[in-house]
Design an enzyme around this catalytic site. Structure first.
Site, PDB file in Angstrom:
ATOM      1  NE  ARG A 134     -31.609 -90.131  23.652  1.00 36.66           N
ATOM      2  CZ  ARG A 134     -30.607 -89.291  23.466  1.00 36.66           C
ATOM      3  NH1 ARG A 134     -29.680 -89.588  22.588  1.00 36.66           N
ATOM      4  NH2 ARG A 134     -30.527 -88.172  24.122  1.00 36.66           N
ATOM      5  CG  ASN A 174     -33.530 -84.410  26.431  1.00 36.03           C
ATOM      6  OD1 ASN A 174     -33.743 -84.674  27.604  1.00 36.03           O
ATOM      7  ND2 ASN A 174     -32.525 -84.921  25.749  1.00 36.03           N
ATOM      8  CD  GLU A 176     -26.045-100.558  36.098  1.00 41.26           C
ATOM      9  OE1 GLU A 176     -26.544 -99.436  36.069  1.00 41.26           O
ATOM     10  OE2 GLU A 176     -24.917-100.803  35.650  1.00 41.26           O
ATOM     11  CG  HIS A 206     -13.434 -99.035  59.781  1.00 38.62           C
ATOM     12  ND1 HIS A 206     -12.813 -98.814  60.991  1.00 38.62           N
ATOM     13  CD2 HIS A 206     -12.448 -99.409  58.929  1.00 38.62           C
ATOM     14  CE1 HIS A 206     -11.507 -99.013  60.860  1.00 38.62           C
ATOM     15  NE2 HIS A 206     -11.264 -99.392  59.617  1.00 38.62           N
TER      16      HIS A 206
HETATM   17  C1  F6R Z   1     -23.962 -98.336  34.298  1.00 39.49           C
HETATM   18  C2  F6R Z   1     -24.038 -97.287  33.315  1.00 39.49           C
HETATM   19  C3  F6R Z   1     -23.975 -95.877  33.779  1.00 39.49           C
HETATM   20  C4  F6R Z   1     -23.077 -95.058  32.830  1.00 39.49           C
HETATM   21  C5  F6R Z   1     -23.136 -93.575  33.208  1.00 39.49           C
HETATM   22  C6  F6R Z   1     -22.210 -92.735  32.366  1.00 39.49           C
HETATM   23  O1  F6R Z   1     -23.970 -99.596  33.718  1.00 39.49           O
HETATM   24  O2  F6R Z   1     -24.155 -97.542  32.149  1.00 39.49           O
HETATM   25  O3  F6R Z   1     -23.540 -95.772  35.088  1.00 39.49           O
HETATM   26  O4  F6R Z   1     -21.789 -95.541  32.910  1.00 39.49           O
HETATM   27  O5  F6R Z   1     -24.443 -93.108  33.068  1.00 39.49           O
HETATM   28  O6  F6R Z   1     -22.498 -92.863  31.007  1.00 39.49           O
HETATM   29  P1  F6R Z   1     -21.451 -92.445  29.886  1.00 39.49           P
HETATM   30  O7  F6R Z   1     -20.320 -93.403  29.953  1.00 39.49           O
HETATM   31  O8  F6R Z   1     -22.226 -92.505  28.622  1.00 39.49           O
HETATM   32  O9  F6R Z   1     -21.018 -91.043  30.233  1.00 39.49           O
END
Ligand code: F6R
Length: 589
Positions: free
Chosen positions: A28, A97, A474, A490
């Site tokens: 996570r 959390n 990333e 632009h």
């Molecule tokens: C980029 C990435 C994030 C997720 C975003 C949404 O590689 O993993 O941008 O796409 O945090 O996450 P989900 O799809 O779990 O809602």
């Protein structure tokens, strides 16, 4: 983001068990961690910054313990700021959390009443509030937690431990919590994966509930009234696929390689839910696709696909911006969330707002039984298996495939959509072969030291350009930006200097001539042009050949950027599975 695990039951090596469960939550994303164990009359705590890796903890056998992986929001990444946090007496501990939005006023008031804080976090207020509430005569931990939870503003999941009564109590709003019963005791976690080995029957906690874990089992309450309610247990299902790395060096490599199989599986097996989604779009008066990050680029791709394939306008909104658009939502609207995890808080909040306005809710998601899955009226499961790399790869292509198939279903040409997805899967298989991979590695070598990189695409390839830039930045930390090809002149072109790598998506469609002329403008200013598409062109300094799969192009065009990012990350010494500062499940605002 933050991961939570707690256990009460027969005495075990609970410290080790908690640490093992926290390892299951590592994917996570986190920056520090901590474990607390009830030891006779006090709570023993061990915390560390950084990754768990080979760390061990040293606690005696005990019947109660919990732990936390922290993704810093309030307070730096330090040992004192890691959870669990204790009250002044050391008899109560809390893991949390979310964000306690009113923590400043709560903290100032608690300090004014003599409480001693050891951390800079918002979370610590919960321990001290609980201490006061119990001292003030509220008869038990469950009731006291309900009172304290009510005083917290924001979206929070909280578990508290009382070493005297040897129980854990948990409550939440939006942030997920799942509790379960096993042969040795009861356990609770922010993700069912962490309950493996500790529970075989589970209950997903709802926002208006509170759960107590003790030697006598799980007790569930309606939080406002503290009326005891039946526990609707279901079997723990974490058999959603293979979580092992196998022969791959990283989960990112594994998950990129799984894309052809995921697409094939969707094309052959998901027709019914996809047709239901298409029918819901047809019946709605206004459809909104909502997602964050990579999922938002899948959503934007969907709006292009619906327009060109089904001549249907579909709105696209980023999750965190939805509240500024929600005025258009009516009971005739359909709001479809796209999410791998089904837990992204900005998306969940958007869906809650849409539900308040009476809209029909849909989801295209990967994790079954996630918060999103449980709240929507209709759903398409991606069935892509666990995505464990923090960066999304296979879930992105799977979402785009679903939207491609759904737009064909709406247009009455489902079979054409299926053929396209299958051709894309076949094309990806060729691209994953050694010679194509070596070519990408070569390009990665030539760009990995770049400071800036630009990606351009038009039409259907515009959202692909955005996703490509995100994937590269990333993973490699190279500053990469995606643009609509026509926007360059632009402003963006001011940033292009001799040698600046520029990726150009040039499919064989109506955008080709214009995008190539944009590419020429970049080349004229010294840009190093990396062409991606089915046909070579003299403007490209290097060409990554992709199969011509017509409107399924976004499915094959994601892979080159994923692979470039992956190899550039390795060359720069980064861990592509766990990029700095990023979390897989973004459960805070
Ligand atoms: C980029 C990435 C994030 C997720 C975003 C949404 O590689 O993993 O941008 O796409 O945090 O996450 P989900 O799809 O779990 O809602």
């Amino acid at each position: 983001m933050c991961g939570i695990f707690g256990y009460v039951g027969e005495p075990t090596e609970v410290g080790d068990d908690v640490l093992a469960a926290l390892r299951a939550l590592e994917y996570r994303g986190y920056d520090s961690w901590g474990v607390a164990v009830g030891v006779n009359g006090h709570i023993g705590v061990e915390k560390q910054t950084g990754k768990i890796a080979q760390a061990t903890v040293d606690f005696p056998t005990s019947d109660i313990g919990f732990g936390h992986t922290r993704w810093a929001t309030h307070g730096g990444v330090t040992r004192p700021n890691a959870h669990p946090h204790l009250d002044c007496t050391g008899q109560l501990a809390v893991i949390h959390n979310g964000i306690v939005e009113n923590f400043r006023e709560l903290r100032d008031a608690l300090i004014g009443r003599g409480h001693h804080f050891r951390s800079e976090t918002d979370s610590e207020v919960i321990a001290h509030l609980l201490e006061e509430t119990l001292a003030g005569g509220v008869p038990d931990l469950a009731r006291a937690t309900a009172v304290v939870f009510d005083a917290l503003q924001g979206l929070n999941a909280v578990i508290v431990m009382d070493v005297r009564s040897r129980e854990l109590v948990a409550a939440k709003t939006v942030s997920p919590l799942v509790a379960g019963i096993g042969s040795l005791g009861v356990a609770i976690a922010s993700d069912a994966l962490a309950l493996r080995g500790h529970a075989d029957r589970v209950v997903y906690l709802e926002d208006d509930q509170l759960v107590r874990l003790s030697k006598s089992g799980l007790t569930l309450y309606e939080r406002k009234t503290m009326r005891e309610i039946p526990v609707p247990l279901m079997a723990l299902d974490v058999s959603q696929g293979d979580t092992a790395l196998g022969a791959y060096p990283h989960f990112m490599a594994k998950e990129m390689a799984e894309q052809p199989a995921v697409l094939e599986h969707l094309a052959r097996g998901a027709e019914r839910p996809i047709r239901e989604l298409a029918a819901a779009v047809r019946e709605s008066y206004g459809t909104f696709f909502v997602g964050c990050g990579t999922a938002s680029y899948a959503a934007l791709t969907g709006s292009y696909l619906y327009s060109r394939i089904a001549a249907r306008h579909v709105n696209f909104v980023v999750g965190s911006e939805f509240k500024y658009h929600e005025h258009f939502i009516t009971p005739q609207s359909l709001v479809v969330a796209l999410s791998q995890s089904g837990e992204t808080v900005d998306v969940i909040e958007a869906m809650l707002a849409a539900r308040k306005r009476g809209a029909r809710l849909g989801a295209v998601l990967n994790v079954a039984r996630s918060t999103l899955d449980r709240m929507v009226d209709l759903r398409v499961h991606l069935d892509a298996g666990p995505e464990q790399c923090v960066l999304s790869t296979k879930a992105y292509t799977a979402k785009v495939a679903v939207l491609l198939l759904a737009s064909h279903a709406l247009a009455g040409t489902y079979e054409r959509g299926r053929d396209l997805v299958l051709s894309a899967a076949e094309g990806l298989n060729h691209m994953l072969a050694a010679d194509w991979t070596e070519q990408v590695q070569e390009v990665a070598r030539s760009i990995h030291q770049a400071e800036h990189l630009f990606v351009i695409g038009r039409g259907l390839a515009f959202p692909t350009a955005l996703e490509a830039a995100l994937k590269i930045k990333e993973s490699s930390y190279i500053h990469a930006e995606g643009f609509a090809g026509g926007e360059l002149k632009h402003g963006v072109i001011a940033l292009v200097a001799p040698g600046t790598p520029c990726i150009v998506y040039a499919p064989n469609d109506e955008t080709r001539a214009d995008i190539l002329s944009g590419a020429m403008e970049l080349k004229s200013r010294g840009g190093y042009m990396i062409g991606i598409g089915p046909t070579p062109d003299p403007v490209f300094d290097v060409h990554l050949l992709t199969p011509d799969v017509a409107d399924a192009a976004p499915l094959v065009n994601a892979l080159p950027a994923q692979m470039l990012g992956y190899h550039a990350a390795l060359l720069r010494g980064n861990d592509p599975d766990k990029p700095r500062n990023l979390a897989k499940s973004v459960t805070v605002k």
